[in-house]
Structure formats: C-alpha cells, structure tokens
Motif scaffolding. Sequence first.
Motif, PDB file in Angstrom:
ATOM      1  N   ARG A 148     -16.078   1.659   0.897  1.00  0.00           N
ATOM      2  CA  ARG A 148     -16.917   0.808   1.907  1.00  0.00           C
ATOM      3  C   ARG A 148     -17.826  -0.280   0.951  1.00  0.00           C
ATOM      4  N   THR A 150     -20.611  -3.250   1.596  1.00  0.00           N
ATOM      5  CA  THR A 150     -21.360  -4.300   2.570  1.00  0.00           C
ATOM      6  C   THR A 150     -22.396  -5.110   1.815  1.00  0.00           C
ATOM      7  N   SER A 188     -12.642 -10.757   3.991  1.00  0.00           N
ATOM      8  CA  SER A 188     -11.727  -9.907   4.743  1.00  0.00           C
ATOM      9  C   SER A 188     -10.659  -9.485   4.088  1.00  0.00           C
ATOM     10  N   ARG A 191     -12.038  -6.680   1.815  1.00  0.00           N
ATOM     11  CA  ARG A 191     -12.695  -5.585   2.614  1.00  0.00           C
ATOM     12  C   ARG A 191     -14.059  -5.530   2.511  1.00  0.00           C
ATOM     13  N   ASP A 193     -17.467  -6.384   3.895  1.00  0.00           N
ATOM     14  CA  ASP A 193     -18.242  -6.667   5.178  1.00  0.00           C
ATOM     15  C   ASP A 193     -19.625  -7.495   4.759  1.00  0.00           C
ATOM     16  N   ARG A 195     -22.324  -9.691   6.256  1.00  0.00           N
ATOM     17  CA  ARG A 195     -23.267  -9.844   7.333  1.00  0.00           C
ATOM     18  C   ARG A 195     -24.427 -10.903   7.186  1.00  0.00           C
TER      19      ARG A 195
END
Length: 506
Positions: A148, A150, A188, A191, A193, A195
Amino acid sequence: MTDSIQPDLKAGVPLEHVADGAMLSGQIDGEDALLLRQGNAFYAIGAQCTHYHAALADGLICGHSLHCPMHHSQFDIRSGSALCAPALDDLPTWRVEQVDGRVFARERIVAAPRSRKNAPLDDVVIIGGGGAGLAAADRLRREGYEGRLTMLSADVDPPYDRPNLSKDFLAGTAQADWMPLKPGDWYSEQRIDLRLNTRVEAIDVAARQLRVADGPACVFGALLLATGADPVQFVVPGAAMGQVLSLRNFADSRAIVARAASARSALVIGASFIGLEVAASLRGRGLEVHVVAPDAVPMQRVLGPELGTFVRDLHTSHGVIFHLGTTVTRVDRERASLADGTVIEADLIVAGVGVQPSVVLAEQAGLAVDRGVSVDAYLQTSAPGIFAAGDIARWPDPHSGERIRVEHWALAQRQGQVAALNMLGRRQPFDISPFFWSQHYDVTIQYVGHAERWNAIEMDGSLSARDCSVRYSQGDHVLAVATIGRDLASLRAERELENALAPGQP
C-alpha cells in the motif's frame, strides 16, 4: 544537424561514423533518436529528455548514464530508464545490430513488466504532495514495491511543476494543463492513494500511525516527511487582508495571474530568485514592475557581487525599477511607502522574502530538529523507518563537509528517490551535489554545489557575452559553480563536485 540530413538509423550507418564514447543524431521510423557507442557496444535511445524535451545530444555521457544539459536529468543508455530527477519518464529504446561493418537500429523495445520484489515493509505513507513526495512514490513503484502506498497532500492540486509557478505559467507561456507532473489516471494505475486537501495533525511514532484532520487514523510501516516549506508572511502596516500575495503553490500563482490581468503596475517585495522571476514574468505581461529589497546587490549572498550586479542590470534593461537598500514601511490602498521616503503606486503586490521549513509535525513527534529535520546520510530521521526529503531535510553533505538544508526543486525530487530506495533497505547514501536553475528573460543561470560562504570567486568567460562559469571556493576546495550559456560545463562541474569530497570526509 537539421532533420533533412539526419541519417536513417534503421537503414544503418557505417560503424566508423560513430566514435567511441560519442553520439550520432538520427531518426528511426520518423522519430528523433541517438545512436551511442561504448567500445564495441551500441545503443539507440530517444533524442529528447522526457522532462522538457532538451536535446540529449548536447549532454554528457558518464559511464552508462546520459546527463541532460538543461536540468541535469540522467538516463541509462542501455535501457532508457530515467535514473535521476527531474525526468521521471523513460526514454524509448531500439534494438541495435552490427552487420558487415554497419550499425542498424531495429525494432522498438517494449519495456518488460516490472518485477515484483519482496519488501521489508508494508503501508508506505508520504506526507506531502510536492516534487519529493511524487518522486519517492514513483521510485517505489519502479523498484517493484507492491504494498500500500498513500500520499497525503495539504495541496488542493495534484503534484505539479513547481518551478514554473514563477516562470512560464506566471508569464503566460504555459497553460494550466501543462503543469501536472503526471496525468490524473497515473495514480490509480500505479495504485497510489493520493489524498488532496488532507492535513496531518500529528505523528504517533510509537503506534506507527498518523492523526488526520477530518479522517480516520492512517497507519504506516515506513513514513516519508516531505512537507516542504512555507512562505515567510510579510506583514505590511496598512495593507488590507489578502492584498500582499505570496507565491508557493499553484493556487497562489493562479491568484497572481488573475490579479495581474487587471493591474497596470506591480510591487515585488524581495529580490530573491523567486522574487526576480516573478518580476520578469510580470514584465512579460506588460506591467510596470518595482522591486524593493534591503540588499544593495540582489542575491549577492548566493551569487557574489559581480553576478548579482549582472542580474540586477539584466532586469533593469527589461524595465524593472529597483529600490535597493530600503524596505516597505506602509501600504495605503495602492500607495506603498518606503523607508527612504519613496512612494510607489502599485495595484498588485507580491512578497518573495523567503520560506521557512515546515517542521511542526516533526517537532511535535519528538524527531530531532535543527533548522530543519535532521537526517542521516540515508535521509532517515532520528526515528527508525521515518525519513525526510526536500526543503525540510538537513543532511550531512560530504562535498561541503557540513550539515546543510537546501531549497531546490530538483534536489527535493532526488532526495525523494533516494529515500524511497532506503525505505526498501538499499542503504544508499545521499551524496548527490545540489543543482538548481533560475530563468530571467532569455538568460538561465545554472548552479551546482552549495556554498554558504567562500573566500574566492573565479570567473571564466564574459558576463556581458552571457558566456561564463563562476567558481566559488574555500581555500583549494571548490564548493559550487554557476554558469551562463555553458550547459555542458555545468554538467562537467557537477561530476567534478560529486567526485570530490570535502577535506576530512571519508
């Protein structure tokens, strides 16, 4: 060499037409390309840098890397891979064959899918949506990190080309859709994220999580602080709320453009690089521009008196009116009063008086802070697994022998890339020499190295001819080199600086 006489590399060229260590410009299926030779090995790659499309034939080959003459990006000549920011996209490459004493560029090579690699972490979080943060995210994915990822950005815009806030976009020569560093669907696809308009309120080092305003807590396995710097807010007695504008983000630049559309005259407070780039851009829009600064010579502390005087005279020749050795004491509507008694009429005011590193989060989290976030040679903070890059990072520079913090766009990106590698356990020290460029009308100053102080300045060439190199030294140790009109010399100076350690460095 003009396009009409460029050789068709697909049709082949005699081997002896490409000297060892040299490049030959040509075309492959109508696309500009370079044929490069190293010994008996030949490579065919795209001819323009993927950042600003500079001609790479004017660059420098060092080993297997090709260095762009404009903004010092680096590419691997064997694979076309972008190695060093500001270029983030790879060059096209073609298969090369040697047959009967001729060299042929064949079919275009399709990049192989990235290999997945086991990483010693999961949940990488990046605080900051600037150049350092984006470059780190991009490098993590390039290196095969599949966990992940971010990015928490307080900005309302996706990562953009920050240098052009004061240059092309402000001058009106670049459109808004030219500014993003990556297309919207890239995040996207990778992948990531992203914000936006998201503020982190606190870092809990022990719990490995972040407190986010108006949102759930965000856990992290590794964390990159890339919060950048904030403009020094210049308070002028009498000025109305919002009357004195600053320039740090895309929204700021849009606000200045909007105000400039109906303005006739502008006052720029501060003769920094940003301030003078703003002055040049506003002159390009036809405004009368006044610059007020307390220094007798603009940027003398960074460039020295001779080069600083050249910059001042360059702006004067384009109609900028300087008020040096004084300050703004009061603003009454569109009238600005100076300490020396001068009164300036200006319906647009922009302050460019410096920035301060955004270190509040680091301080509150108990990380070591010293005029910036203190990091080691691997850009790791005092807390394991937490790294810092960009304007906030103060690191041990092996070239100057000092701990330094530098506010340069390309350097921030490069630190982001190295921090990403070290998050993956690569243990790569950050030993890259700082580099920046500053555009003033048709003159670009390139600067490599870092010299907070010096005892000798040596100039080669002519400032009036806009063809010179300026070396800043402490004793026998060259700390930095500024160039005008000598892009290749700047690249060579960068290599020399990176190969030379400060006295006493291992």
